[in-house]
Design an enzyme around this catalytic site. Structure first.
Site: not given
Ligand SMILES: CC(=O)N[C@H]1[C@@H](OP(=O)(O)OP(=O)(O)OC[C@H]2O[C@@H](n3ccc(=O)[nH]c3=O)[C@H](O)[C@@H]2O)O[C@H](CO)[C@H](O)[C@@H]1O
Ligand SMILES: [Mn+2]
Length: 253
Positions: A20-21, A110, A132-133, A202
């Site tokens: 998703f993006a 992601d 989870h890392p 998550e």
């Molecule tokens: C490494 C890991 O396990 N990461 C998880 C973590 O934080 P993350 O900090 O990795 O979350 P994130 O900001 O990457 O968001 C998850 C995903 O949602 C999509 N996105 C998000 C925001 C936006 O404006 N546009 C968009 O496209 C995109 O595909 C992104 O990769 O927690 C999230 C939920 O709280 C998700 O479970 C993530 O998978």
């Molecule tokens: Mn992410």
């Protein structure tokens, strides 16, 4: 080709892969797809499904033989939490409406990530989770499970096997369909009760994996912190987060 890949290759598999993006996360698409071409199920039939609110901004990426990309337009959402959680429903519907008969396995990843090492058939299984890392070596009482009993994601102290990453999971269509459907239903029920789990989908994924054990557990090599984050505990970084400035990239940080 590694032996395990050549054995699975005979099954003529298709690996659907979703990403998703939305909003500013379109900036991650190019590196994600280009690095996947180098490292992810090389030699297999791979079908990427990219959900975005801006199909016009999807870059041209040259895909190898038997590899394809389908872009699906989705509505933009204001909160990053909603974007992240809403993935479960979109995945559930994709599996129901598009993947049946088209793919054998599906991985949901992601987009703010890149591949740095090979990811192949060793990762295939009925239901696949990744440690989870940041929490793979933490004691159980430090896992960031949802701790409020009001939420369907609730896991009481002392329970839980691992803390799984929300950024990578997969398996067969049937098992991932059940996972995404259950998480979507539980997210909806929580929303009606005005409770949002501490780590959104998550948290619900972690609850699902507590009750429905993954048949395969991948090490944090398959979802590392970042390529420049000390990787001493693991042998090779296969897939990792790319750096991002949360305040800048999220609409509500
Ligand atoms: C490494 C890991 O396990 N990461 C998880 C973590 O934080 P993350 O900090 O990795 O979350 P994130 O900001 O990457 O968001 C998850 C995903 O949602 C999509 N996105 C998000 C925001 C936006 O404006 N546009 C968009 O496209 C995109 O595909 C992104 O990769 O927690 C999230 C939920 O709280 C998700 O479970 C993530 O998978
Ligand atoms: Mn992410």
């Amino acid at each position: 080709m590694p032996v395990i890949d050549s054995i699975y290759k005979q099954q003529n598999l298709t690996i659907a892969t979703t990403v998703f993006a939305l909003g500013k996360y379109t900036r991650f698409i190019k590196d994600f797809l280009e690095s996947a071409e180098q490292h992810y199920f090389v030699g297999f039939r791979v079908h990427f499904y990219l959900f975005t609110d801006q199909p016009e901004s999807v870059p041209e990426v040259k895909m190898g033989e038997n590899r394809s990309l389908t872009v699906l337009k989705v509505q933009s959402l204001n909160r990053w939490q909603d974007i992240s959680m809403n993935r479960m429903e979109k995945l559930e519907k994709l599996i129901e409406n598009e993947l049946a008969g088209e793919a054998d396995y599906v991985f949901c990843l992601d987009v703010d990530t890149m591949f740095y090492g090979r990811w192949g058939a060793e990762s295939l299984g009925r239901l696949v989770g990744v440690m989870h890392p940041w929490l793979f070596d933490a004691p159980r009482d430090q896992f960031t499970y949802e701790r409020r009993p009001e939420s369907l994601a609730y896991i009481p102290a002392g329970e839980g096997d691992y803390y799984y990453a929300g950024a990578a999971f997969g398996g067969t269509l049937e098992d991932v369909h059940n996972l995404t459907k259950t998480c979507r239903e539980h997210l909806n029920i929580d929303a009606v009760k005005s409770i949002e789990a501490v780590w959104q989908e998550e948290s619900h994924l972690n609850k699902y994996f507590l009750l429905n054990k993954p048949s395969k557990l991948l090490s944090p090599e398959y979802m590392w912190r970042g390529i420049n984050e000390g990787a001493a505990p693991i042998k090779i970084v296969r897939f990792a987060n790319v750096p991002k400035n949360y305040a800048e990239v999220r609409s509500n940080a």
